[in-house]
Write an enzyme that holds these catalytic residues in place. Structure first.
Site, mmCIF file in Angstrom:
data_model
loop_
_atom_site.group_PDB
_atom_site.id
_atom_site.type_symbol
_atom_site.label_atom_id
_atom_site.label_comp_id
_atom_site.label_asym_id
_atom_site.label_seq_id
_atom_site.Cartn_x
_atom_site.Cartn_y
_atom_site.Cartn_z
ATOM 1 N N HIS A 70 31.557 112.897 -81.858
ATOM 2 C CA HIS A 70 32.545 112.869 -80.770
ATOM 3 C C HIS A 70 33.441 114.101 -80.788
ATOM 4 C CE1 HIS A 70 31.682 109.130 -78.777
ATOM 5 N NE2 HIS A 70 31.614 108.503 -79.944
ATOM 6 N N GLU A 104 28.386 99.499 -85.379
ATOM 7 C CA GLU A 104 29.253 99.678 -84.208
ATOM 8 C C GLU A 104 29.172 98.561 -83.186
ATOM 9 O OE1 GLU A 104 29.283 103.551 -82.606
ATOM 10 O OE2 GLU A 104 28.142 104.454 -84.221
ATOM 11 N N ARG A 149 29.604 113.579 -90.073
ATOM 12 C CA ARG A 149 28.926 112.593 -89.228
ATOM 13 C C ARG A 149 28.043 113.347 -88.240
ATOM 14 N NH1 ARG A 149 31.530 107.752 -85.489
ATOM 15 N NH2 ARG A 149 32.477 109.453 -84.309
ATOM 16 N N ASP A 190 20.946 120.580 -95.051
ATOM 17 C CA ASP A 190 20.613 121.963 -95.432
ATOM 18 C C ASP A 190 21.852 122.852 -95.519
ATOM 19 O OD1 ASP A 190 17.912 121.612 -95.784
ATOM 20 O OD2 ASP A 190 17.294 122.607 -93.932
HETATM 21 O O1 LIG Z 1 33.982 103.151 -83.619
HETATM 22 C C1 LIG Z 1 34.781 103.961 -84.124
HETATM 23 O O2 LIG Z 1 35.949 103.652 -84.416
HETATM 24 C C2 LIG Z 1 34.305 105.323 -84.361
HETATM 25 O O3 LIG Z 1 33.110 105.560 -84.346
HETATM 26 C C3 LIG Z 1 35.303 106.421 -84.478
HETATM 27 C C4 LIG Z 1 35.410 107.094 -83.135
HETATM 28 O O4 LIG Z 1 34.246 107.851 -82.891
HETATM 29 C C5 LIG Z 1 36.628 107.974 -82.901
HETATM 30 O O5 LIG Z 1 37.779 107.226 -82.949
HETATM 31 C C6 LIG Z 1 36.716 109.204 -83.716
HETATM 32 O O6 LIG Z 1 37.737 110.045 -83.228
#
Ligand SMILES: O=C(O)C(=O)C[C@H](O)[C@@H](O)CO
Length: 253
Positions: free
Chosen positions: A48, A151, A73, A87
């Site tokens: 993100h 998630e 990530r 890598d």
């Molecule tokens: O579900 C979440 O919480 C995340 O995956 C973190 C988010 O991507 C975000 O808040 C990171 O800035």
């Protein structure tokens, strides 16, 4: 020359609670400064934020001299992205959106050289200290720390089977995405989401698997830590910057 030891993994598996900071700024200057802020780990988020693999490279270099361990990530559970991130020297990675044991096994395989996995082999990389670490291929699989991210409600249903996958070192619960999946988009503080977060850490503790989470306030971070989350991001660098800037401008109004 020897390979670098993954001290994040060592400390996590020894049962230490590790407090981190989430980094979305994609700035080597910020990375270098934040790596010595007293956190145990600093996570560079390429899911993100607009950073690509080439942009992660200077972030890892900048953080290397600091006391916080770098985590990356990758943007997705993708064997090519994972290979490229490893890598460039990331030893600990957080793989997003793992929904079931098969996806967790795919993530494990992507992080391991054959015969344990399918990671492609490069001769001279930052990971192997440009080919100078003579023990690299012997210890590389062992030194990778794989954290997988849950998630959704569907993934929570499969939490036990995901956590049991050999090679998964920790399970991170994403409160924002979980909130969205449970019908509470933008409200991870909702009681249903908080209950799910608490039940998840309880289940992971019974399974003996370290649990991780991201908080956006010290209060949330302390509560999650008290519930038993073992690797807790206490905030996001971009959020800290915005809050501090807004506060300062308000003080001058
Ligand atoms: O579900 C979440 O919480 C995340 O995956 C973190 C988010 O991507 C975000 O808040 C990171 O800035």
């Amino acid at each position: 020359m020897k390979s670098l030891e993954n001290t994040f993994k060592k400390r996590l598996l020894a049962g230490e609670t590790l407090i981190g900071l989430w980094s979305s700024l994609c700035s080597p200057i910020a990375a270098e400064a934040l790596a010595d802020a007293g956190f145990d780990w600093l996570l560079f988020d390429s899911e993100h934020s607009p950073v690509e693999v080439a942009g992660l490279y200077p972030l890892l270099q900048a953080a290397a001299s600091g006391s916080a361990e770098a985590i990356v990530r990758p943007a997705w559970n993708d064997k090519v992205l994972i290979k490229r991130v490893l890598d460039i020297g990331a030893q600990t990675i957080l793989v997003p959106f793992v929904q079931n044991a098969a996806e967790a096994r795919a993530a494990v395989a992507a992080t391991r050289y054959p015969p344990e996995g399918i990671r492609g082999v490069a001769g001279s990389t930052r990971a192997s200290r440009y080919g100078r670490a003579k023990d690299y291929f012997r210890v590389a699989n062992r030194e990778v720390c794989l954290l997988v991210q849950i998630e959704t409600g569907e993934a929570l249903e499969a939490l036990g089977e995901i956590a049991a996958v050999d090679g998964v070192d920790g399970v991170f619960i994403g409160p924002s995405d979980l909130a969205a999946s449970l019908g509470h988009l933008g409200n991870p503080g909702h009681e249903d989401v908080q209950r799910a977060l608490r039940e998840a850490v309880d289940q992971l503790r019974l399974l003996g698997k370290p649990a991780g989470i991201l908080a956006t306030s010290p209060e949330d971070a302390r509560r999650y830590r008290d519930w038993g989350y073992q690797f807790v991001a206490a905030g996001v660098d971009l959020g800290l910057l915005v809050k501090a800037a807004d506060r300062l401008s308000a003080q001058m109004a």
